[in-house]
Design an enzyme around this catalytic site. Structure first.
Site, short mmCIF file in Angstrom:
data_model
loop_
_atom_site.label_atom_id
_atom_site.label_comp_id
_atom_site.label_asym_id
_atom_site.label_seq_id
_atom_site.Cartn_x
_atom_site.Cartn_y
_atom_site.Cartn_z
N LYS A 91 -9.98 48.72 14.13
CA LYS A 91 -9.98 47.31 13.51
C LYS A 91 -9.93 46.42 14.66
O LYS A 91 -10.57 45.36 14.61
CB LYS A 91 -8.83 47.39 12.55
N TYR A 117 -6.88 54.15 13.34
CA TYR A 117 -7.20 52.96 12.53
C TYR A 117 -7.20 51.71 13.01
O TYR A 117 -7.88 50.70 13.01
CB TYR A 117 -6.45 53.20 11.31
N SER A 163 -6.50 44.54 9.59
CA SER A 163 -5.35 45.02 9.30
C SER A 163 -3.90 44.55 10.10
O SER A 163 -4.28 44.30 11.24
CB SER A 163 -5.37 46.47 9.07
#
Length: 337
Positions: A152, A148, A124
Site C-alpha cells: 500500500k 500488505y 490503509s
C-alpha cells in the site's frame, strides 16, 4: 459523476456503492469476484433501485481495462480492488505486490490514455507500522512491517510520483483504520472466504454458531485491559468518506492524504463486551499469546478529514456491533454459494 468503482462487489465496495448512488452518482462496478459473490449485485439492486452496471475484470488485466474504458466514459475512479489480509500477505507477498502495485499501475496507465485523472485510492493505516506516538496523523512516521502495508505504501508513492510528473492528476488517498459493521438493512455485509481474519466477523461467526470460540491474542499489552486497541469505524461511515472524497475531486483537489477513522480506540475486550450487549449473546473466548507483528495500540486523529472533506464518523461501537449482528444473524452463511 460517473464513477468506476474497482473492488465494487466486495465488503467495502458494496457499501460505497449504496452511498454513491444515494448521493446521485452513476456507479459502475468492476471486480474479478475473487473475494466476493455475484449475489451482491442482487442485494444492491434492492437497496439502490436498480442493478448496478458490472464489469467482471481482474484489475491487473490492462487489456481488459482498456476495452472497458474504450466502451464507456468515466469521470473518476475509486480504486479498492486488491487483497487485504496482513496475515495472508506474509504468506503470499508476490500476489499482494502483483495486485496492489501492479494493478494500480495498470489502472493508471489506462486512465491516463483516456484522460481520466481523478482517483481515490484505498490505502490503509498499516502504512504506519507500530506507532511511535498516538493519535496518528497524516504526518506520522511511516513504517509498514508486512507486505500488505508495504505494498500500500508503494502504491501511495507511485501516485505521488505520478502527480509530480503530471499535475493534471487529482488524487486523494484514504488510509482506512478498521472497518466493521454492516448496512443497517441487514442486506449487505462482510462475508469472508474461509476463517475470518478480523475481529468482529469472527465474533459474529461465533455468535451464529459457525465457530466454537474467539481467540484473544495478547492480554499483556500496556493498555487499559491488557488487550490491543484499534480504531474501529462503521463501514457506512467509511463509505460516506468516499462520497466526500468524490465531491472533493469534483471541486479540483490535487493530491492529499486522509486518515479515515473515528479518532477513538477500543480494546478487543471492549469490542466483545459491546457485541454481547448489542446481541444479547455471551461470546466464549480463549486467551492466547500475542501474535508476531501486532502492536499494542493504534488510533487516528481524524481532524484533517473533518476539516477538508467535511466528513466525520458518526456511528458508535454499539451501532457497529448491532449492525454486524443484524447482517450475520439474518445471513448466517453470508451471501451463500
Amino acid at each position: 459523476m460517473r464513477i468506476l468503482l474497482t473492488g465494487g462487489t466486495g465488503y467495502i465496495g458494496s457499501h460505497i456503492t449504496v452511498e454513491l448512488a444515494g448521493a446521485g452518482h452513476d456507479v459502475v462496478l468492476l471486480d474479478d469476484l475473487s473475494n466476493s459473490k455475484p449475489a451482491v449485485l442482487d442485494r444492491l439492486a434492492g437497496l439502490v433501485g436498480h442493478r448496478p452496471d458490472f464489469l467482471e475484470i481482474d484489475v491487473t488485466d490492462e487489456q481488459a481495462l482498456e476495452r472497458a474504458f474504450t466502451a464507456q466514459s468515466f469521470d473518476a475512479v475509486i480504486h479498492l480492488a486488491g487483497p487485504k489480509s496482513v496475515e495472508e500477505s506474509n504468506e503470499r507477498p508476490l500476489d499482494y505486490y502483483r495486485v496492489i502495485v501492479g494493478g494500480l499501475a495498470a489502472l493508471c496507465r489506462v486512465m491516463d490514455r483516456h484522460d481520466v485523472r481523478r482517483l481515490v485510492f484505498s490505502s490503509s493505516a498499516t502504512v504506519y507500522g507500530i506507532p511511535e506516538a498516538l493519535p496518528l496523523t497524516e504526518d506520522s512516521p511511516l513504517g509498514a512491517i508486512n507486505p500488505y502495508g508495504r505494498s500500500k505504501l508503494v502504491g501511495e508513492q507511485l501516485l505521488a510520483d505520478l502527480h509530480t510528473a503530471d499535475p493534471r492528476w487529482h488524487i486523494l488517498v484514504l488510509r482506512y483504520f478498521n472497518p466493521v459493521g454492516a448496512h443497517p438493512s441487514g442486506r449487505i455485509g462482510e462475508d469472508p472466504r474461509g476463517a475470518p481474519r478480523n475481529l468482529l466477523p469472527y465474533i459474529t461467526q461465533v455468535a451464529v454458531g459457525k465457530r466454537d470460540e474467539l481467540t484473544v491474542f495478547g492480554t499483556d499489552y500496556p493498555t487499559r485491559d491488557g488487550t490491543a486497541i484499534r480504531d474501529y469505524i462503521h463501514v457506512v461511515d467509511l463509505a460516506a468518506a468516499h462520497v466526500a472524497a468524490a465531491d472533493r475531486l469534483a471541486s479540483g483537489a490535487e493530491l492529499a492524504i486522509y486518515n479515515i477513522g473515528t479518532g477513538q480506540g477500543s480494546t478487543v475486550l471492549e469490542v466483545v463486551a459491546a457485541f454481547e450487549e448489542a446481541a444479547g449473546i455471551t461470546i466464549p473466548r480463549r486467551l492466547a499469546r500475542r501474535r508476531p507483528g501486532d502492536g499494542p495500540a493504534a488510533w487516528t486523529d481524524a481532524t484533517k478529514a473533518q476539516r477538508e472533506l467535511d466528513w466525520r464518523a458518526r456511528r458508535t461501537l454499539l451501532e457497529m456491533c448491532a449492525d454486524a449482528w443484524r447482517w450475520q444473524s439474518r445471513n448466517p452463511d453470508g451471501y451463500g454459494d
